[in-house]
Design an enzyme around this catalytic site. Sequence first.
Site: not given
Ligand code: RIB
Length: 306
Positions: A41-44, A141, A224, A248, A251-254, A289
Site C-alpha cells: 500500500k505504501g509503495a503503491n 502495513e 468504490g 481488477d 490498488a484502486a484505493g492506493d 495488478g
Molecule cells: O492495496 C493493494 C495492496 O495491498 C497490494 O499491492 C498488496 O501488496 C497489499 O498490500
Amino acid sequence: MHANVVVVGSLNMDLVTRAQRLPQAGETLAGESFFTVPGGKGANQAVAAARLGAQVAMIGCVGADAYGQQLRQALLDEGIDCQAVDSASGVSSGVALIVVDASSQNAIVIVAGGNGQLTPASVQRFDALLQQAQVIVCQLEVPTDTVAYTLARGRALGKTVILNPAPATGPLPAEWYAAIDYLIPNESEAAALTGLPVNDLQTAKVAATRLLGLGVGKVIVTLGAQGAVFAAGKGFEHFPAPVVQPLDTTAAGDTFVGGFAAALARGEDLRAAIAFGQRAAAISVTREGAQPSIPYLHEVQAVVTR
Ligand code: RIB
C-alpha cells in the site's frame, strides 16, 4: 530533489492469481493465471503520487532478497527518492498473496517481512524528508508505533497529514485522530474503525460523523463504484465515481490516496483533489495488478472533468 510528498509505509511483492471465484476454507481451486508485480500500500501510493505529478520520497524497509531489490528499483524507475528505503537482513521482503475473481474482487494475505522492521527510529533518521514535505502519507502495513510517530511528527511540523487506515482491524488509538488532517478509509475500514455497518452513502455519513467526533479534521470514505463521501464539520459532500468496467480493483484505493496527495501538494483545492484522485482510481481498476495499473498524469488529464 525536494520531495513534496513523503510516504511512510510498506513495500510488498504481489503474487497474483486470477480465478473464477475466491476459494473457500479447505478448498483447492484451479487458477487461470499467475503474475508477480510490485505492490504494497505504501509503495503503491508513492508510485501513484509520482506518476500523478508529485516529487515523492518513500520511507520503508525491504528484506535483503531479490524481491527487495526489485521493489526498490520499481520506485527508482518512477523517480522516487529511495534514500530512506532500508534493507533488513534476516527477513524476507513483504509479500502479498492475492486472488482476483471473475467479478474483479480480491482477497489478500500479506506477510510483513521487512515492513515489520520499519521503526520510529528509521523515520526519525530521515526527519529532513519530513521537514521538506508538504504532504505526509501513512497506511497501516508497518508497525503501529512507527505510524504513531510519523503522524505526531507530521502534526508537530505543521504538514498535511493523511492516514489511509488500511488494513484496519479495529479502532485506531484515540490520540491519533487529532494528528490527522485527512482520514481516508474505504467501507470496510470505516466499519472496522467505528464498529458501525458501512455499505452506502447514508451509512458512510454516519461513520464519518463518528470519526469526526473523535477529533480528525476531515474524512473521505471511499465507496468504490458508489463514489466517495467527504465529511468535515457538520457538512457532507458526495463525489460520484466515474463509471468504468472494472477488471481488477487491487490498488484502486492506493491510486486515489496517491493522486489526492499529489493534487493537494500542487495546490489544487480539496474538491478538485478528490475528483482527480477518483479519475485516477477509475483508470486503475480497468487494468491488472497493483503498480502496473496506476495511470500517469497525462492519462488522467485526458479524462473529461466532471
Ligand atoms: O492495496 C493493494 C495492496 O495491498 C497490494 O499491492 C498488496 O501488496 C497489499 O498490500
